[in-house]
Scaffold this motif. Sequence first.
Motif, PDB file in Angstrom:
ATOM      1  N   GLY A 162     -17.588 -27.682  -3.491  1.00 49.71           N
ATOM      2  CA  GLY A 162     -16.624 -28.011  -4.607  1.00 49.71           C
ATOM      3  C   GLY A 162     -16.349 -29.559  -5.065  1.00 49.71           C
ATOM      4  N   ILE A 163     -17.008 -30.288  -3.750  1.00 48.48           N
ATOM      5  CA  ILE A 163     -16.916 -31.919  -4.210  1.00 48.48           C
ATOM      6  C   ILE A 163     -18.298 -32.243  -4.559  1.00 48.48           C
ATOM      7  CG2 ILE A 163     -16.368 -33.923  -3.048  1.00 48.48           C
ATOM      8  CD1 ILE A 163     -14.651 -32.966  -1.439  1.00 48.48           C
ATOM      9  N   TRP A 164     -18.212 -32.907  -5.629  1.00 48.82           N
ATOM     10  CA  TRP A 164     -19.530 -33.551  -6.355  1.00 48.82           C
ATOM     11  C   TRP A 164     -19.545 -35.288  -6.598  1.00 48.82           C
ATOM     12  CZ3 TRP A 164     -22.751 -29.248  -8.185  1.00 48.82           C
ATOM     13  CH2 TRP A 164     -22.047 -27.875  -7.990  1.00 48.82           C
ATOM     14  N   ALA A 165     -20.511 -35.875  -6.755  1.00 46.26           N
ATOM     15  CA  ALA A 165     -20.357 -37.235  -6.759  1.00 46.26           C
ATOM     16  C   ALA A 165     -21.605 -37.683  -7.849  1.00 46.26           C
ATOM     17  CB  ALA A 165     -20.635 -38.004  -5.466  1.00 46.26           C
ATOM     18  N   VAL A 166     -21.241 -38.680  -8.526  1.00 47.36           N
ATOM     19  CA  VAL A 166     -22.210 -39.077  -9.470  1.00 47.36           C
ATOM     20  C   VAL A 166     -22.253 -40.751  -9.648  1.00 47.36           C
ATOM     21  CG1 VAL A 166     -22.481 -37.001 -10.706  1.00 47.36           C
ATOM     22  CG2 VAL A 166     -20.743 -38.713 -11.504  1.00 47.36           C
ATOM     23  N   GLY A 167     -23.008 -41.611 -10.062  1.00 44.21           N
ATOM     24  CA  GLY A 167     -23.119 -42.700 -10.330  1.00 44.21           C
ATOM     25  C   GLY A 167     -23.161 -43.664  -9.304  1.00 44.21           C
ATOM     26  N   ASP A 168     -22.643 -45.006  -9.318  1.00 48.24           N
ATOM     27  CA  ASP A 168     -22.946 -45.821  -8.090  1.00 48.24           C
ATOM     28  C   ASP A 168     -22.523 -45.554  -6.994  1.00 48.24           C
ATOM     29  OD1 ASP A 168     -23.725 -47.124 -10.453  1.00 48.24           O
ATOM     30  OD2 ASP A 168     -22.399 -49.089 -10.149  1.00 48.24           O
ATOM     31  N   CYS A 169     -21.349 -44.740  -6.806  1.00 41.35           N
ATOM     32  CA  CYS A 169     -20.903 -44.337  -5.500  1.00 41.35           C
ATOM     33  C   CYS A 169     -21.517 -43.125  -4.893  1.00 41.35           C
ATOM     34  CB  CYS A 169     -19.261 -43.744  -5.733  1.00 41.35           C
ATOM     35  SG  CYS A 169     -19.284 -42.226  -6.855  1.00 41.35           S
ATOM     36  N   ALA A 170     -22.518 -42.783  -5.518  1.00 41.18           N
ATOM     37  CA  ALA A 170     -23.351 -41.575  -4.916  1.00 41.18           C
ATOM     38  C   ALA A 170     -24.739 -42.036  -4.593  1.00 41.18           C
ATOM     39  CB  ALA A 170     -23.492 -40.468  -5.982  1.00 41.18           C
ATOM     40  N   ALA A 171     -25.203 -41.561  -3.514  1.00 38.22           N
ATOM     41  CA  ALA A 171     -26.718 -41.682  -3.272  1.00 38.22           C
ATOM     42  C   ALA A 171     -27.453 -40.365  -3.723  1.00 38.22           C
ATOM     43  CB  ALA A 171     -27.049 -41.888  -1.741  1.00 38.22           C
ATOM     44  N   VAL A 172     -27.981 -40.350  -4.948  1.00 38.80           N
ATOM     45  CA  VAL A 172     -28.536 -39.114  -5.615  1.00 38.80           C
ATOM     46  C   VAL A 172     -30.216 -39.120  -5.307  1.00 38.80           C
ATOM     47  CG1 VAL A 172     -28.765 -37.979  -7.595  1.00 38.80           C
ATOM     48  CG2 VAL A 172     -26.790 -39.542  -7.228  1.00 38.80           C
ATOM     49  N   PRO A 173     -30.523 -38.198  -4.575  1.00 39.33           N
ATOM     50  CA  PRO A 173     -32.384 -38.237  -4.514  1.00 39.33           C
ATOM     51  C   PRO A 173     -33.022 -38.455  -5.898  1.00 39.33           C
ATOM     52  CG  PRO A 173     -31.000 -36.321  -3.453  1.00 39.33           C
ATOM     53  CD  PRO A 173     -29.958 -37.034  -4.149  1.00 39.33           C
ATOM     54  N   ASP A 174     -33.947 -39.181  -5.890  1.00 39.42           N
ATOM     55  CA  ASP A 174     -34.914 -39.253  -7.036  1.00 39.42           C
ATOM     56  C   ASP A 174     -36.134 -38.414  -6.854  1.00 39.42           C
ATOM     57  OD1 ASP A 174     -36.694 -39.943  -9.099  1.00 39.42           O
ATOM     58  OD2 ASP A 174     -35.988 -42.228  -9.121  1.00 39.42           O
ATOM     59  N   LEU A 175     -36.242 -37.290  -7.452  1.00 36.98           N
ATOM     60  CA  LEU A 175     -37.034 -36.272  -7.128  1.00 36.98           C
ATOM     61  C   LEU A 175     -38.586 -36.571  -7.884  1.00 36.98           C
ATOM     62  CD1 LEU A 175     -35.047 -33.020  -7.938  1.00 36.98           C
ATOM     63  CD2 LEU A 175     -35.333 -34.051  -5.782  1.00 36.98           C
ATOM     64  N   LEU A 176     -38.638 -37.595  -8.777  1.00 38.97           N
ATOM     65  CA  LEU A 176     -39.729 -38.023  -9.355  1.00 38.97           C
ATOM     66  C   LEU A 176     -40.251 -39.099  -8.583  1.00 38.97           C
ATOM     67  CD1 LEU A 176     -38.660 -37.668 -13.141  1.00 38.97           C
ATOM     68  CD2 LEU A 176     -40.089 -36.025 -11.620  1.00 38.97           C
ATOM     69  N   GLN A 177     -39.656 -40.355  -8.180  1.00 35.50           N
ATOM     70  CA  GLN A 177     -40.181 -41.526  -7.713  1.00 35.50           C
ATOM     71  C   GLN A 177     -39.953 -41.603  -6.057  1.00 35.50           C
ATOM     72  OE1 GLN A 177     -41.654 -43.474  -9.764  1.00 35.50           O
ATOM     73  NE2 GLN A 177     -41.339 -42.388 -11.508  1.00 35.50           N
ATOM     74  N   GLY A 178     -39.062 -40.839  -5.796  1.00 34.71           N
ATOM     75  CA  GLY A 178     -38.640 -40.665  -4.095  1.00 34.71           C
ATOM     76  C   GLY A 178     -37.472 -41.658  -3.793  1.00 34.71           C
ATOM     77  N   GLY A 179     -36.988 -41.688  -3.063  1.00 37.96           N
ATOM     78  CA  GLY A 179     -35.860 -42.728  -2.526  1.00 37.96           C
ATOM     79  C   GLY A 179     -34.631 -42.099  -3.119  1.00 37.96           C
ATOM     80  N   THR A 180     -33.707 -42.990  -3.875  1.00 45.18           N
ATOM     81  CA  THR A 180     -32.561 -42.548  -4.593  1.00 45.18           C
ATOM     82  C   THR A 180     -32.503 -43.284  -6.058  1.00 45.18           C
ATOM     83  OG1 THR A 180     -31.349 -44.553  -3.501  1.00 45.18           O
ATOM     84  CG2 THR A 180     -31.106 -42.271  -2.313  1.00 45.18           C
ATOM     85  N   THR A 181     -31.870 -42.633  -7.054  1.00 47.68           N
ATOM     86  CA  THR A 181     -31.892 -43.026  -8.264  1.00 47.68           C
ATOM     87  C   THR A 181     -31.029 -44.470  -8.311  1.00 47.68           C
ATOM     88  OG1 THR A 181     -29.856 -41.953  -8.634  1.00 47.68           O
ATOM     89  CG2 THR A 181     -31.908 -40.870  -9.278  1.00 47.68           C
ATOM     90  N   PRO A 182     -31.677 -45.413  -9.243  1.00 49.35           N
ATOM     91  CA  PRO A 182     -30.959 -46.814  -9.513  1.00 49.35           C
ATOM     92  C   PRO A 182     -29.692 -46.564  -9.949  1.00 49.35           C
ATOM     93  CG  PRO A 182     -32.442 -46.317 -11.203  1.00 49.35           C
ATOM     94  CD  PRO A 182     -32.590 -45.249 -10.286  1.00 49.35           C
ATOM     95  N   PRO A 183     -28.727 -47.560  -9.705  1.00 59.51           N
ATOM     96  CA  PRO A 183     -27.314 -47.583 -10.214  1.00 59.51           C
ATOM     97  C   PRO A 183     -27.203 -48.016 -11.381  1.00 59.51           C
ATOM     98  CG  PRO A 183     -27.619 -49.654  -8.538  1.00 59.51           C
ATOM     99  CD  PRO A 183     -29.003 -48.580  -8.680  1.00 59.51           C
ATOM    100  N   THR A 184     -27.712 -47.389 -12.421  1.00 59.97           N
ATOM    101  CA  THR A 184     -27.539 -47.968 -13.662  1.00 59.97           C
ATOM    102  C   THR A 184     -26.730 -47.016 -14.511  1.00 59.97           C
ATOM    103  OG1 THR A 184     -29.860 -46.714 -14.380  1.00 59.97           O
ATOM    104  CG2 THR A 184     -29.967 -48.959 -13.645  1.00 59.97           C
ATOM    105  N   ALA A 185     -26.411 -47.510 -15.765  1.00 59.65           N
ATOM    106  CA  ALA A 185     -25.683 -46.702 -16.724  1.00 59.65           C
ATOM    107  C   ALA A 185     -26.309 -45.408 -17.198  1.00 59.65           C
ATOM    108  CB  ALA A 185     -25.154 -47.562 -17.905  1.00 59.65           C
TER     109      ALA A 185
END
Length: 575
Positions: A312-335
Amino acid sequence: MSVTPEGKRSEYEGPPRVVILGGGYGGVYAALGLKKAVRKGQISLSLISRDNFFLYQPMLAEVVSGSVEPPHIVNPIRRLLPSANFRQAEVEAVDAQNRDVIIRYPGTHAHYDRIPYDHLIIAVGSSTDLSNVPGMTEHAFPFRTLGDAFALRNHLISVIERAEVENNAEEKAELLTFVVVGGGYTGVEVAAEINSFVREAARDYPNVSPGDVRVVLLQGSGRILPELNENQAAFSHRVMEKRGIEIRLGSRIKGAAVQRAVLNDGQEIATRTIVAAIGSSPNRLLETVPGSRDSRGRLVVDETLSVPEHSGIWAVGDCAAVPDLLQGGTTPPTAQYALRQGRHVAKNILAGIKGGRPSPFSYKSRGVFVPLGRFSAAGDVMGFQISGFPAWWLYRTYYLYQLPRLERKLKVVIDWTLEFIFRRDIVRLDSTGSQGVSRAHYDAGETVFREGGPARNLYVVLEGRVGIISHGDGVEKQVAELGPGDFFGERSLLQGSRHSASARALTAVDLMVMSGADFTALTGASTQFDQLLKDVMQKRSGSSEQAVGGGLSQEGPEGHEGQADPTSRQEGHDI
């Protein structure tokens, strides 16, 4: 009675409650994705943000140069999301056990409230922390908010005005030197806008030449714009140098003071303006949220943007370490990543409410733009590299299209059209009241104010030693030495005269600075304080005609403009 995502029963009767923390890209676009479900009564939606507006970050640097008006790049959240329950408040903590959020409304008296949730979207972004570099917090301009951009613009105009009447060549050079720390997207864009604006503004000042302007960009790595490929970064480097910007690679700032920036190699740059495009740090709210953190302090989420440890808790944007399924690592903190994550988490929440399964987040950037000042930019659009005016035109066209609400689009178009016809404005608008009380730090040998200068502030020594210097008959003489608890600057403020002496830091010194307006208001409001100062002044005048100092036992000169001039995500104009 409703059922929580964990299968627990709740006494609440009504549609599932979705609460969003943060009014940036992730939060606002998540709310926009849920807007239709709110109208249909499928969910109840609340959005909590410190500001009551959504800032369009890609155009923030244009506020500094005056290319766009500040109100034109912000949208009222209430008009963007009329069906949401919006609350302008500070989020104090997340109580995951009781499934509610503790908020505090702005105001003199603390007013707290608890907002229950079934689904919580954390989109609070990151914070700026410059404390790792001595003096940066006190003397550098951060660049993250609309207030930051507005304050920087006012400061730029102020230093040009002061340079116009400055006769000392070294002082004038300091005033017209601008140091930007960080050579990523934000730093490059801000440096380019400062350079363009100040050089253009210099045409309105008879004693300031565009050639007097010096803009220095500091980058710790071997090239600027590490987000771009080498060819585009090299193009951007050439364009900026051609326009007069000095780029120092492999240079990091080691310390900052009122009148200089100290670099890691020991060199110093005499300047009154340091802009920090560095210093991104985790939002303190994350300390109250259950879940794992990555090495940068961000909340770790899975590929569906959900916090694995707490349903029930979700996180997005700069505060979240989101897996980058295409490039590996995490997604960049951009708008552009944040807004797409916001849209995606909205879909996943609705899918779960309807009994479906959440889908993994995946996004491939279509390209990136970096504006380099008036009529020039660099970009990579779907693998095609463009630069110069075409890139600048595409950059503006794309981001104008992305700007929410037709009203704001039209206002920005008008701003840009007027920019082609007229020169950008150089009016300094002081949006604040009196400056109140602030702090300033001076290193040994630095001047707080000079004899003959206008009186603007009252100073109180917190730490260190300050010397009061007279220049009678052209001979410099120290007439007083002040320590912690002593004050100076009151006499000229009360008499409305200029300084009769100079003040100089004998050691590293920390001062408390009260603006002249507040000092005058205080003496006017308190007859006892006013009489005390008059008694002190009379005593000092009786003891010595020339001695000047501070505290209640020494002759004192009068305050002046020795006050210190008051990081950041790499925003990036990706598409």
